[in-house]
Design a protein around this motif. Structure first.
Motif, PDB file in Angstrom:
ATOM      1  N   ILE A  10       0.839  -1.204   0.000  1.00 53.35           N
ATOM      2  CA  ILE A  10       0.000   0.000   0.000  1.00 53.35           C
ATOM      3  C   ILE A  10       0.874   1.255   0.000  1.00 53.35           C
ATOM      4  O   ILE A  10       0.636   2.201  -0.753  1.00 53.35           O
ATOM      5  N   GLU A  11       1.927   1.239   0.799  1.00 52.80           N
ATOM      6  CA  GLU A  11       2.798   2.403   0.911  1.00 52.80           C
ATOM      7  C   GLU A  11       3.424   2.735  -0.441  1.00 52.80           C
ATOM      8  O   GLU A  11       3.388   3.869  -0.910  1.00 52.80           O
ATOM      9  N   HIS A  12       4.034   1.726  -1.064  1.00 60.80           N
ATOM     10  CA  HIS A  12       4.680   1.953  -2.354  1.00 60.80           C
ATOM     11  C   HIS A  12       3.667   2.437  -3.375  1.00 60.80           C
ATOM     12  O   HIS A  12       3.896   3.415  -4.087  1.00 60.80           O
ATOM     13  N   TYR A  22      -7.386   0.149  -4.010  1.00 64.61           N
ATOM     14  CA  TYR A  22      -8.163   1.291  -4.493  1.00 64.61           C
ATOM     15  C   TYR A  22      -8.528   2.217  -3.338  1.00 64.61           C
ATOM     16  O   TYR A  22      -8.335   3.443  -3.414  1.00 64.61           O
ATOM     17  N   GLU A  23      -9.019   1.608  -2.268  1.00 64.27           N
ATOM     18  CA  GLU A  23      -9.497   2.458  -1.173  1.00 64.27           C
ATOM     19  C   GLU A  23      -8.370   3.262  -0.527  1.00 64.27           C
ATOM     20  O   GLU A  23      -8.556   4.389  -0.107  1.00 64.27           O
ATOM     21  N   GLU A  24      -7.182   2.671  -0.480  1.00 66.82           N
ATOM     22  CA  GLU A  24      -6.062   3.392   0.104  1.00 66.82           C
ATOM     23  C   GLU A  24      -5.546   4.500  -0.825  1.00 66.82           C
ATOM     24  O   GLU A  24      -5.238   5.600  -0.389  1.00 66.82           O
ATOM     25  N   VAL A  25      -5.441   4.167  -2.117  1.00 63.40           N
ATOM     26  CA  VAL A  25      -4.951   5.182  -3.058  1.00 63.40           C
ATOM     27  C   VAL A  25      -5.928   6.354  -3.110  1.00 63.40           C
ATOM     28  O   VAL A  25      -5.521   7.515  -3.194  1.00 63.40           O
ATOM     29  N   LYS A  26      -7.216   6.048  -3.036  1.00 63.14           N
ATOM     30  CA  LYS A  26      -8.236   7.092  -3.125  1.00 63.14           C
ATOM     31  C   LYS A  26      -8.063   8.150  -2.028  1.00 63.14           C
ATOM     32  O   LYS A  26      -8.383   9.322  -2.233  1.00 63.14           O
ATOM     33  N   VAL A  71      -5.434   9.420  -1.079  1.00 60.53           N
ATOM     34  CA  VAL A  71      -4.371  10.340  -1.461  1.00 60.53           C
ATOM     35  C   VAL A  71      -4.675  11.041  -2.793  1.00 60.53           C
ATOM     36  O   VAL A  71      -4.420  12.224  -2.965  1.00 60.53           O
ATOM     37  N   VAL A  72      -5.197  10.260  -3.743  1.00 59.34           N
ATOM     38  CA  VAL A  72      -5.498  10.796  -5.080  1.00 59.34           C
ATOM     39  C   VAL A  72      -6.986  10.591  -5.315  1.00 59.34           C
ATOM     40  O   VAL A  72      -7.410   9.543  -5.797  1.00 59.34           O
ATOM     41  N   ASP A  73      -7.782  11.605  -5.034  1.00 56.83           N
ATOM     42  CA  ASP A  73      -9.217  11.300  -4.958  1.00 56.83           C
ATOM     43  C   ASP A  73      -9.905  11.210  -6.306  1.00 56.83           C
ATOM     44  O   ASP A  73     -11.044  10.771  -6.379  1.00 56.83           O
ATOM     45  N   CYS A  74      -9.205  11.535  -7.400  1.00 58.40           N
ATOM     46  CA  CYS A  74      -9.845  11.383  -8.706  1.00 58.40           C
ATOM     47  C   CYS A  74      -9.596   9.993  -9.305  1.00 58.40           C
ATOM     48  O   CYS A  74      -9.878   9.741 -10.462  1.00 58.40           O
ATOM     49  N   VAL A  75      -9.052   9.082  -8.521  1.00 62.17           N
ATOM     50  CA  VAL A  75      -8.788   7.736  -9.026  1.00 62.17           C
ATOM     51  C   VAL A  75     -10.110   6.975  -9.150  1.00 62.17           C
ATOM     52  O   VAL A  75     -11.034   7.164  -8.349  1.00 62.17           O
ATOM     53  N   THR A  76     -10.248   6.160 -10.209  1.00 62.31           N
ATOM     54  CA  THR A  76     -11.468   5.348 -10.368  1.00 62.31           C
ATOM     55  C   THR A  76     -11.091   3.874 -10.451  1.00 62.31           C
ATOM     56  O   THR A  76      -9.991   3.512 -10.863  1.00 62.31           O
ATOM     57  N   LEU A 124      -7.354   0.361 -12.027  1.00 63.05           N
ATOM     58  CA  LEU A 124      -7.346   1.505 -11.112  1.00 63.05           C
ATOM     59  C   LEU A 124      -6.704   2.666 -11.871  1.00 63.05           C
ATOM     60  O   LEU A 124      -5.483   2.698 -12.021  1.00 63.05           O
ATOM     61  N   SER A 125      -7.519   3.622 -12.351  1.00 59.47           N
ATOM     62  CA  SER A 125      -6.954   4.600 -13.284  1.00 59.47           C
ATOM     63  C   SER A 125      -7.173   6.040 -12.845  1.00 59.47           C
ATOM     64  O   SER A 125      -8.120   6.362 -12.136  1.00 59.47           O
ATOM     65  N   VAL A 126      -6.245   6.862 -13.295  1.00 58.73           N
ATOM     66  CA  VAL A 126      -6.368   8.313 -13.133  1.00 58.73           C
ATOM     67  C   VAL A 126      -6.293   8.915 -14.529  1.00 58.73           C
ATOM     68  O   VAL A 126      -5.302   8.706 -15.244  1.00 58.73           O
TER      69      VAL A 126
END
Lengths: 247, 247, 247, 247, 247, 247, 247, 247
Positions: free
Chosen positions: H58-60, H85-89, H91-96, H104-106
């Motif tokens: 998750i960190e990486h 997905y939930e963790e990346v979201k 930090v980057v809230d426009c991720v889908t 998992l895309s931006v």
């Protein structure tokens, strides 16, 4: 052997105890020491005798054919070499040989043919296996229709022959390389399909393994598979099925 | 589709060109977008519909069963989970589920059964596959005799059941581990044998590969093989063969 | 080497320290540079010497046989070619060669034979391996009964010979293709069975792998397996077992 | 069954024809429908009964143990889970369970032990297989010496135990990963070695295939192999061999 | 290429931009169209040139040797046939050929040898690979001690040679069949062992795969493996390691 | 053990015969019954002790660590679980655990580090193996430079790090999937490369087999391979090589 | 076939019902009994005809070439032997043969070439496959640049040619042994790469399987793979892609 | 980097030697220590960035997405879990996130779509791979038509969709089990087909190997294959081809 008849003969004394014990111990076959010949098989199964010629020495093979010939038994030899043919011919002169299918056969009495088996191939390189299947089916009494070179890479070729194929009671599908013919056929006909993978191909065809796996994994219903290049096995089983049919 | 009737309708103008073109392009199936349902299949093949349940989402599966139900089609679902059963039941309440074979079926009209198929297993661990074969054969209209736990490690068990087996038109031989049952049966009966390797075993059984190879390499005639654990495929083909029979 | 005797000799000065050190470092074998000959092996194991001839150069092989001959050691060479035989014969003229088993042996003193080993095969094509097993067992002092061509595809042939087989202390079961003979035999006898898969077959027999897997996965107890075509290994181990017997 | 006695009874009328026919058709085993129990096996082979527990339902397994218990038969169950043990215990309370070897056994009468079998392992991770072998051998009446963690990576550990190992009539060599223990032992002892590859390892150990191949390809004489993790099979065959011995 | 020197030449105008661009794009090798010859490699790595001869046409091979000869480069050709040797000899007459290792080499200036590499084999059939390793190591400047036929089936042969082996900086262990030599050696010495599986064997040796797996799965530390029969690769890496040593 | 000193003590009577016999039979290790601990290994090889933790029971593992701890031996445990760590810690409280590499180590005296080993990976998913290699090398006294995520799919990343890599005496190349990193590195540096395939990937990566084959078939010289995911083995051998170096 | 035109002819009576039925059943190919020739394929796909020569009898092959020749069709025969060439030449004298690629072609009208395809190889031994790809691409109308012997073991050779390679619309990467060329190229160019594993190598190259797996597992995007040694397939698909390009 | 411009700057002194040396050594990527991010890739290849999420911590993963987000780079993550997905979201809230394809895309700036790619599947169970291909192609700017559940077992379903498929510039054929869809499609269309085997199936499907082999061995021209379940790779290459097209 009728068990009751046998027991009655024992009871009545018609049969000696020693003889009865012998019968219970032995089944009627002839022992050549290096091979056991089963003369009653034709009677039991309605089929003639089959000999797997490959790897048998000339001496053994010649003796086997001579014995069957003396018992008036039809014989179908598979995977015979031309050299084997020439040596057997010296002893049993009515033997015939087909170099494509490598079948070495003796037919003392022609069997009447019935029903219909279709033998299809994906390409022309699969013919040596297809002919083994077709001639085996004919030897054991099936009519055969041959539909060759109708592989799925040009699937319109297969469709123009479908009508012929659908008349058969059982279909033999012979294919190497990708081996998709079996599954496509099973999806198009309502009769059982026996698929034969062939060793035709290169690289990842792995001597027929690729085609075998394709056939085993087919999503179409009504498909079973025999060993790679085993045209004989497919032709034999197709005849068993064809014989079960109403006409 | 009768080609001549179709062409005459085109010629007479009874059928519009656009409609005719459409017919030539499409075959009669219903498009659910994620799955194509073939309502005419029962008509074409004389068999009902089959659904491979494993891996299908609840939504898709439920919709498929609902549609078939609306068209009064019998359905045989294979490899269904109990969870799938419970969800489908909410929509199609006449659905039944057998946890051993994992068959999820809807039979609106019971088919009359005919002929005989024998389903044999090497051990008791092979039952989940054998029951899939047996219930498939019954679903499609075959009488079935079950002969379980007659593997070759104690071959006398098989011999005492041979008389029953020999009455069948087709034999399904289900075995894991060494998988020798198929070949031994084919050597003892005169009818076609469909062998099903099972994933039962450990170590070098390689999830059924050992049994599969044994069956493919059998020296006995009249044996063909389906995919590992594919009881459905064997039961289906056995029924095709059984239906061909005279009575 | 008796450790105490050795140590006492060291203590008493009977043995020099240098010699003692040497003994501790070296075991008694002869170094031909390209091959180490172990002249004490016969003494240690009660067996003679074995040479794996395949792939050895004529020069090396001839030299090995000459040395053993000089030490009056019986030698059993396996997988020898006819050409190797002819060259060795020029140097050791009492050498004998059997082309079927490819055994190249020197027997200076005939061993008395004891006990009984049964060597069985599935087909006639397996004879080359069976003979290697049988002759190996005989070379090392076992009586051998040969029971050939009793494969499971016609299992009645096996049953009529069971009485003979059951007299043996150890059974060697040699079979290719499906390789089911080993498991069937182990289920019918109470003695240890050593199974030898052979490379006989085609397609998915994969040079003996199919038979090997069948044997490893047998459900019958009392069965162990050696390498594909390793008749020698089976004959050797059968003799070890036979020698353990009471009579 | 004494054939002559049987035939005389038929002749004298002492035995009815129907009964005689029945006898000829059936062998004495009990049919539980899902499993065939062979109560005479102990009598025939001098061994007790064996049950492969893995994959059997609680209902079936409990019923099998109950029946054997009623016939006063010793039972050795292999690959049993703790859950199976707890359920069987409710019905047959003298059953015992060893969690390492997963053996679930009933011993009504302790067998006197004789001879000696050595069970050796390469590492400590192989113990679960070694204990299955050792306890199987003990169950069937062999004395057993255990020599664990003597793998070839530190071969001096093996040498200090050789004296113990050489006293045995048969050696079981259990090893995973590289699996070299079997071949090294066979080169150091004169008795038959039964090698058991284990699934211990990672990467290219391929669940025991690497160790299996090592053992099959050993250059040492007097070595045969059983299936991966098949401690039971090795212990059983070691006992067969041990029983053949003079004392 | 010294980056700073190069950049300074560019800056000073000593080097034209076109020439500099060319240098940045190309590295100094000679393009024969069908093969790229790297004349600077000897300089970079301290090793001479290596040519994999197998499968190269006579024309290509001869041209390659001629060019290297013209540049006074030592060449080691591997897997060369005698026919290739005879053709190359016509052009480069100082070429020498060893038929056992199939090495075809040109050594214009003899290298001084240093350190020690031990090359060991399990059997005499592995010599063709061992000699490729030994001669490669010698070609590139290592002293080599050969210890042949010390396989684990008779492990006492290995022990008497251990003292010699332990003097080496790196050990090459060459073995076919079970391939256990590498692991046993790594357990007995403290230096890195490079194991070479050979294709020697039959049946389940699968052309060296069995030995390869044994070596990869060795529990002993200090062991790495090269491709089957790759004596060259082992000899080369042994020399790299040997060169790193203090003396 | 100095052989001459030993023999002199025997001769002089300084050592009793019984004691001497015992010494000759046993090598100095401690027998825990389920595991043999070799306390002299550190002395012999200059390395500490290694324990393969995976699959060992808590009881066995704890006892092993406790004994080594009592003998003041450094221990490197590989493939340890967090649960094992927590239990061992209760007994040996100076034990440390790294969850990425799963190394469980006790270092009583820090070793001085020397030389340089480079550990490179193709991707970030290979880190768990790379860290096992790096920490093993450090444990046994090597300096280590880590160069991660430099796989060949973006080969410019590797080139910018080449200078660092070239300073090492030995390179460990860790890669999954296609596994090309090892061969590319060996072509770019002059030092020995130890390649470690990892199980990272999916589909035809077959748990690391694809990467393994790539590495074994590399055309670059100076490359040898260890088992899939065997970071420990690579780190150990890299240290052996690094230790051989002049400085 | 224009469906509407066809239907209008039926409607207008221009076409007889029998003829129309015939057309619907058959597609325009010529039936040679042993092979189906598709004369319209060139028209449909814009490509000429392809014949897989390997395994075809001289009679069949000659007849196929004769027929195509009569229809003025260009033919590309793959995997042809010199003997086949000599026999076909007797009938179709404008046939040409390239012994390296084994292509046997008839080009009645030269196609204008367009675009650019790059064909690269890892070594010189891969040329036979590369030439099959290059000549196939040229036959079907692509310009081809050949970049040979640029394998990753000496990756600087590849870099000096990158500029040429980047001009192509599609790259064919041909490599045996480790097969890393495909992935490295895909990481360096932006165009689709078709990778062809070759059977070049020994040991664990397994006839090209190692290279195939490397290519399938490449981490680089824009790479797809064809069968081992299938230069034809790669050249054909490269041309399909090249044809799609803007110029 | 323009080589000439660079060299001129060096010559003119505009660029310092140190800086120039640095540039020659490094390519412009950002080093996160555990991963190298290539921010210029989008510029070079016209594609955005791709991240293989599976197995990344998750960190990486979060750090990687955050960095790309800061550089305004579009990112396509494959094989992402819902948890990732939930963790990346956070930090980057426009991720889908799409749970079927696990993408998992931006997408900061929507790309205009062009051309057409067809994505076809054999069954509904293949959808998870097909959606990965389709969404990848859309992400990189291709229009996509989805044609699902048109496998060859009911080939009429495929024919009714052919017109749609033929409009595409490139076809992606996704199929498990027998995997024949790719070859059948390639025989029916004139555009390149990229076949993706899926792991859907059981028994001898061997996790997609059966489908892979079928595809590699297809007799149809214009077919290449990617790794099992590699929908991403197929979608990417299809886009590369689609982009080459005239419109």
């Amino acid at each position: 052997m009728d068990i009751y008849k046998f027991l009655e003969q024992v009871k009545s004394g018609e049969m000696q105890l020693d003889a009865a014990a012998e019968i219970l111990k032995n089944l009627p076959y002839e022992d050549l020491d290096f091979a056991k010949l089963d003369h009653h098989r034709h009677f039991r199964s309605g089929f003639g005798e089959v000999v797997f010629c490959q790897g048998k020495s000339i001496e053994h093979l010649t003796e086997i054919y001579r014995r069957f010939y003396m018992h008036d038994t039809n014989v179908l030899g598979t995977r015979a070499s031309r050299e084997q043919y020439e040596e057997v011919k010296k002893v049993v002169d009515c033997v015939t040989y087909d170099p494509l299918s490598r079948i070495l056969s003796v037919e003392k009495e022609k069997q009447e043919k019935k029903g219909l088996v279709a033998v299809c191939t994906g390409g022309t390189a699969d013919l040596f296996v297809a002919e083994e299947a077709a001639r085996t089916a004919e030897f054991f009494g099936s009519n055969v229709v041959r539909v060759y070179d109708v592989g799925v890479a040009g699937i319109h070729r297969l469709f123009s022959k479908l009508e012929d194929i659908r008349k058969a009671n059982c279909i033999v599908a012979v294919a190497g390389m990708e081996g998709a013919l079996g599954g496509v056929l099973a999806g198009l006909v309502d009769k059982p399909v026996i698929a034969v993978p062939t060793s035709v191909g290169y690289g990842t065809s792995f001597g027929g393994v690729s085609a075998l796996l394709t056939m085993l994994n087919s999503c179409a219903e009504g498909l079973a598979v025999v060993n790679i290049d085993n045209g004989f096995g497919a032709g034999y089983m197709a005849t068993q099925i064809n014989r079960l049919c109403k006409d």
